[in-house]
Design a protein around this motif. Structure first.
Motif, mmCIF file in Angstrom:
data_model
loop_
_atom_site.group_PDB
_atom_site.id
_atom_site.type_symbol
_atom_site.label_atom_id
_atom_site.label_comp_id
_atom_site.label_asym_id
_atom_site.label_seq_id
_atom_site.Cartn_x
_atom_site.Cartn_y
_atom_site.Cartn_z
ATOM 1 N N LEU A 69 0.825 -1.216 0.000
ATOM 2 C CA LEU A 69 0.000 0.000 0.000
ATOM 3 C C LEU A 69 0.856 1.261 0.000
ATOM 4 O O LEU A 69 0.511 2.260 -0.638
ATOM 5 N N GLN A 70 1.958 1.203 0.714
ATOM 6 C CA GLN A 70 2.850 2.367 0.735
ATOM 7 C C GLN A 70 3.406 2.640 -0.656
ATOM 8 O O GLN A 70 3.467 3.787 -1.096
ATOM 9 N N ASP A 71 3.792 1.577 -1.346
ATOM 10 C CA ASP A 71 4.318 1.745 -2.697
ATOM 11 C C ASP A 71 3.242 2.283 -3.644
ATOM 12 O O ASP A 71 3.499 3.145 -4.472
ATOM 13 N N LEU A 72 2.050 1.748 -3.488
ATOM 14 C CA LEU A 72 0.955 2.206 -4.346
ATOM 15 C C LEU A 72 0.612 3.669 -4.055
ATOM 16 O O LEU A 72 0.331 4.440 -4.968
ATOM 17 N N ALA A 73 0.666 4.029 -2.789
ATOM 18 C CA ALA A 73 0.362 5.416 -2.411
ATOM 19 C C ALA A 73 1.378 6.367 -3.040
ATOM 20 O O ALA A 73 1.039 7.472 -3.466
ATOM 21 N N LYS A 74 2.611 5.906 -3.105
ATOM 22 C CA LYS A 74 3.664 6.728 -3.688
ATOM 23 C C LYS A 74 3.382 6.948 -5.183
ATOM 24 O O LYS A 74 3.462 8.061 -5.694
ATOM 25 N N GLU A 75 3.009 5.883 -5.859
ATOM 26 C CA GLU A 75 2.642 5.985 -7.283
ATOM 27 C C GLU A 75 1.492 6.974 -7.471
ATOM 28 O O GLU A 75 1.501 7.802 -8.378
ATOM 29 N N GLU A 76 0.505 6.823 -6.594
ATOM 30 C CA GLU A 76 -0.678 7.673 -6.688
ATOM 31 C C GLU A 76 -0.297 9.139 -6.527
ATOM 32 O O GLU A 76 -0.791 10.011 -7.238
ATOM 33 N N GLU A 77 0.588 9.384 -5.589
ATOM 34 C CA GLU A 77 1.030 10.741 -5.292
ATOM 35 C C GLU A 77 1.764 11.331 -6.497
ATOM 36 O O GLU A 77 1.481 12.443 -6.933
ATOM 37 N N GLU A 78 2.670 10.540 -7.044
ATOM 38 C CA GLU A 78 3.452 11.015 -8.201
ATOM 39 C C GLU A 78 2.551 11.271 -9.408
ATOM 40 O O GLU A 78 2.772 12.210 -10.175
ATOM 41 N N ALA A 79 1.518 10.440 -9.534
ATOM 42 C CA ALA A 79 0.622 10.576 -10.688
ATOM 43 C C ALA A 79 -0.133 11.900 -10.652
ATOM 44 O O ALA A 79 -0.590 12.397 -11.679
ATOM 45 N N LYS A 80 -0.254 12.452 -9.453
ATOM 46 C CA LYS A 80 -1.001 13.709 -9.335
ATOM 47 C C LYS A 80 -0.314 14.839 -10.085
ATOM 48 O O LYS A 80 -0.964 15.764 -10.562
ATOM 49 N N THR A 81 1.007 14.787 -10.134
ATOM 50 C CA THR A 81 1.724 15.900 -10.757
ATOM 51 C C THR A 81 2.352 15.521 -12.098
ATOM 52 O O THR A 81 2.771 16.382 -12.841
ATOM 53 N N ASP A 82 2.409 14.246 -12.383
ATOM 54 C CA ASP A 82 3.051 13.800 -13.611
ATOM 55 C C ASP A 82 1.994 13.258 -14.579
ATOM 56 O O ASP A 82 1.499 12.144 -14.415
ATOM 57 N N PRO A 83 1.654 14.038 -15.601
ATOM 58 C CA PRO A 83 0.549 13.649 -16.494
ATOM 59 C C PRO A 83 0.797 12.311 -17.192
ATOM 60 O O PRO A 83 -0.158 11.562 -17.444
ATOM 61 N N ALA A 84 2.060 12.011 -17.491
ATOM 62 C CA ALA A 84 2.343 10.742 -18.165
ATOM 63 C C ALA A 84 2.023 9.584 -17.234
ATOM 64 O O ALA A 84 1.482 8.550 -17.630
ATOM 65 N N LYS A 85 2.340 9.788 -15.975
ATOM 66 C CA LYS A 85 2.121 8.735 -14.982
ATOM 67 C C LYS A 85 0.627 8.574 -14.671
ATOM 68 O O LYS A 85 0.155 7.490 -14.334
ATOM 69 N N LYS A 86 -0.092 9.673 -14.795
ATOM 70 C CA LYS A 86 -1.501 9.666 -14.432
ATOM 71 C C LYS A 86 -2.260 8.537 -15.146
ATOM 72 O O LYS A 86 -3.037 7.807 -14.529
ATOM 73 N N LEU A 87 -2.006 8.416 -16.439
ATOM 74 C CA LEU A 87 -2.697 7.379 -17.202
ATOM 75 C C LEU A 87 -2.286 5.983 -16.771
ATOM 76 O O LEU A 87 -3.083 5.059 -16.761
ATOM 77 N N LEU A 88 -1.024 5.860 -16.425
ATOM 78 C CA LEU A 88 -0.515 4.543 -16.051
ATOM 79 C C LEU A 88 -1.022 4.104 -14.690
ATOM 80 O O LEU A 88 -1.201 2.914 -14.444
ATOM 81 N N VAL A 89 -1.213 5.058 -13.823
ATOM 82 C CA VAL A 89 -1.636 4.714 -12.462
ATOM 83 C C VAL A 89 -3.163 4.672 -12.383
ATOM 84 O O VAL A 89 -3.769 3.640 -12.102
ATOM 85 N N ASN A 90 -3.780 5.795 -12.646
ATOM 86 C CA ASN A 90 -5.239 5.899 -12.777
ATOM 87 C C ASN A 90 -6.050 5.009 -11.817
ATOM 88 O O ASN A 90 -7.008 4.344 -12.201
#
Ligand code: ADP
Ligand code: MG
Ligand code: MG
Ligand code: MG
Ligand code: MG
Ligand code: MG
Length: 656
Positions: free
Chosen positions: A75-96
């Motif tokens: 969950l901690q790792d997933l939360a980190k991804e989620e956080e990064e996706a908030k500011t990184d548009p490329a990541k947003k689609l991947l995490v979503n």
């Protein structure tokens, strides 16, 4: 929502002193929220699903599938991804996606990153997003770990090496003979919830599910695996003391229920009236969808005679005292309460004129003072009853730090009670006065399915039913006591094919049978709320409005009777939309699954799992689901998810 506030939770002896404080402020908070949001209008449907996963850890050497207690790290790792996706548009689609802890330390909950919109094309994103979530979760697992969407873990609570890392059953929160407290989410809220339910109740929870008697199952079945010792005062001998019933699978901890996974769907309505209407219309579907999604036939290593989880969870969090359960005269407590706080809803809440007072035919216990406070502040009768009924419960977990909060800003005390009334439907107010989120309704009875395809199918079906409900102004009302009867029946083994359920015969408000006034805008006629208390009259006056139907009839319709079935409604609704052929075909794939589950062409997950166990070479026809059978079952489910095996009896010819 509001569940994971940090702080120091109070043990029950202390918490109970603040119960009235939390209730009083909870109501003030609700009223403040109501004043600010009662006229809130949203222009479109937003909706989303919640998928719960178990993380399984394979021990390949010994052919064991254990539950991994490492989820906190994932969950901690997933939360980190989620956080990064908030500011990184490329990541947003991947995490979503968005990730939440759940009761079990082996559980994860994932939702789409943003709610879906109501457009037909959006429906095609649902399965893709579910697959993405599964992939993402897997990314942070060890090579021998996998996320599985099983409703109840077949060998949860069995002696031996079932957990990774291993822990012996023992612990002050649950005091269970079968599971250690280490299985509970480590956040202080969860062990406290567990312990306070036990303390408030005055004994451990006692869950008994009938065993499935196979040819070699002893009769009567007295479970030899129940330990006859306990380090804690209760259940020195669960069998002798009567907690464990003969011919039943006995479970003694919250984890057996709240450690189950389910599929929930939340819809945002355009306004509060529409939310109340959807709540009522969907309520009678709760038991139908429970039976149709049945996926939980095995508990604590035994085949049971029930196919679904609901009653297990209800019993697993039943905090009612003996007085409240009617075993002793009322002295300390205020009310006799018929149901656990996890149960089917007790009243309809819409002011829709179709909602006749006769439908609310079960005696509703509610807090009269809270009802008055709500009425005095302009809340109509039905809503005041609903809220004051939820508020007959005590808050179970109170944090010291959050005792005195600003009732204008916070809804924590309201949410404390709201979110621990776990019912088939939940009426969700906006999270705060200023939130962009509107009034929502959550559909909560469905069991999680083994694959993303099936979960997408049920999510899409349910959201389409809500659209059809609004578009055709349907009338699904039957007396709520009948919905409760359906709820009991829904648990029976193979209820989907072998039982009948009460359902309304004439489901259109103003038109002839079989011809919905397609596209009729819903409108929410205003009626003045009843000022006199509603007297529950016998449901006799409504008896000719409903009849017993099979799930096949309810879903697929009965042309001879001019009854269109829920799928008929959904298809009529889709016909009113301008959908391109490709999208319509894609949607049809999902609806086909629903159709075939309902008519028996395809098996429910529960039937399929029973079949798997009963045909396993190691199975001795004695109801026992051994470690090896469990391992093979979980492996098979994983293969199905990866598309490595085809299971036409479960999924038809739909490729995963
Ligand atoms: P809970 O656990 O309280 O039921 P979650 O936050 O886990 O709630 O899930 C809420 C679900 O509601 C998500 O699937 C989300 O997509 C959906 N949803 C529906 N309407 C909205 C909305 N207006 N804003 C945010 N989420 C919404
Ligand atoms: Mg939740
Ligand atoms: Mg959730
Ligand atoms: Mg959940
Ligand atoms: Mg939910
Ligand atoms: Mg209730």
């Amino acid at each position: 929502m509001g569940l994971l506030s940090l702080g120091t939770p109070m043990p029950w002896d202390e918490a109970k002193k603040y119960a009235d404080h939390v209730r009083t402020h909870g109501i003030i908070q609700f009223l403040n929220l109501w004043e600010a949001t009662k006229d809130s209008q949203k222009d479109c449907l937003l909706w989303g699903d919640e998928i719960e996963y178990m993380v399984v850890s394979y021990d390949e050497e010994n052919k064991r599938a254990k539950l991994s207690l490492r989820v906190w790290q994932i969950l901690q790792d997933l939360a980190k991804e989620e956080e990064e996706a908030k500011t990184d548009p490329a990541k947003k689609l991947l995490v979503n996606s968005s990730w939440h802890p759940e009761y079990g330390r082996y559980m994860l909950e994932g939702t789409p990153g943003e709610p879906y919109m109501g457009l037909p094309r959006d429906l095609l994103a649902v399965e893709r997003n579910m697959k993405l979530r599964r992939e993402l979760a897997r990314k942070y697992m060890l090579p021998n770990e996998v996320p599985v969407t099983l409703t109840s873990y077949p060998r949860l609570g069995c002696a031996g090496e079932g957990l990774e890392p291993h822990h012996e059953p023992h612990g002050p929160a649950a005091r269970s003979l079968f599971v250690p407290d280490d299985i509970i989410n480590a956040h202080a809220r969860f062990p406290t919830l567990t312990a306070n339910i036990r303390r408030r109740r005055g004994s451990k929870v006692a869950i008994n599910m009938p065993i499935f008697h196979d040819v070699n199952t002893p009769k009567p079945f007295i479970d030899p695996t129940i330990p006859t010792y306990n380090d804690y005062p209760e259940d020195k001998n669960a069998i002798e003391e009567g907690a464990a019933l003969p011919d039943h699978i006995y479970m003694d901890a919250m984890a057996f229920g709240m450690g189950c996974c389910c599929l929930q769907i939340t819809f945002q309505a355009v306004n509060v009236e529409e939310a109340r209407k959807i709540y009522d219309q969907m309520a009678p579907l709760g038991p139908i969808m429970l039976a149709l999604t049945a996926a939980a036939p095995i508990y604590r290593g035994y085949l049971s005679d029930v196919d679904c989880r609901w009653n297990v969870i209800a019993q697993s969090v039943d905090d009612r005292t003996e007085e409240e359960r009617g075993l002793k005269p009322l002295k300390e407590n205020k009310y006799r309460i018929a149901k656990s706080r996890y149960d089917s809803i007790d009243s309809y809440i819409s002011n829709d004129p179709k909602n006749k007072p006769e439908y609310n035919d079960i005696p509703l216990v509610y807090d009269k003072d809270i009802y008055k406070k709500l009425s005095d502040n302009g809340i109509d009768d039905l809503l005041a009853r609903h809220i004051s009924h939820l508020f007959i419960r005590d808050p179970l977990v109170i944090f010291h730090e959050l005792l005195n909060i600003d009732d204008n800003e916070s809804t924590d005390h309201f949410e404390n009670l709201q979110s621990t009334n776990w019912q088939t439907m939940r009426f969700k107010p906006p999270p705060s006065k200023t939130s962009p989120i509107g009034w929502r309704v959550e559909f909560r009875s469905m069991e999680i399915q083994l694959t993303d395809f099936e979960n997408a199918a049920f999510a899409i079906f349910i959201v389409l039913v809500t659209r059809a409900v609004l578009s055709f102004n349907t009338n699904f009302y039957i007396p709520i006591s009948k919905v409760d009867e359906n709820m009991k029946v829904a648990h029976h083994r193979n209820a989907v094919l072998e039982e009948k359920f009460y359902f309304r015969k004439q489901i259109f408000t103003q038109s002839r049978p079989g011809t919905p006034a397609a596209g009729t805008p819903s409108g929410s006629p205003k009626v003045s709320p009843a000022t006199l208390p509603r007297v529950a009259s016998l449901s006799a006056g409504t008896a000719d409005e409903y009849e017993l139907m099979t799930i096949n009839e309810i879903i697929n319709g009965n042309p001879a009777k001019g009854f269109p079935g829920l799928l008929g409604l959904v298809n009529n609704y889709l016909n009113t939309l301008n959908i391109d052929i490709e999208t319509r075909c894609e949607i049809s794939k999902y609806l086909e699954l629903i159709k075939k589950r309902a008519n028996g062409t395809l098996m429910t997950a529960a039937s399929w799992m029973r079949h798997f166990v009963q045909n396993h070479p190691d199975y001795k026809q004695d109801s026992v689901v051994s470690e090896k059978i469990n391992y093979d079952l979980v492996k098979m489910i994983e293969k199905i998810n990866k598309g490595e095996v085809q299971v036409p009896e479960l999924l038809g010819n739909f490729a995963v």
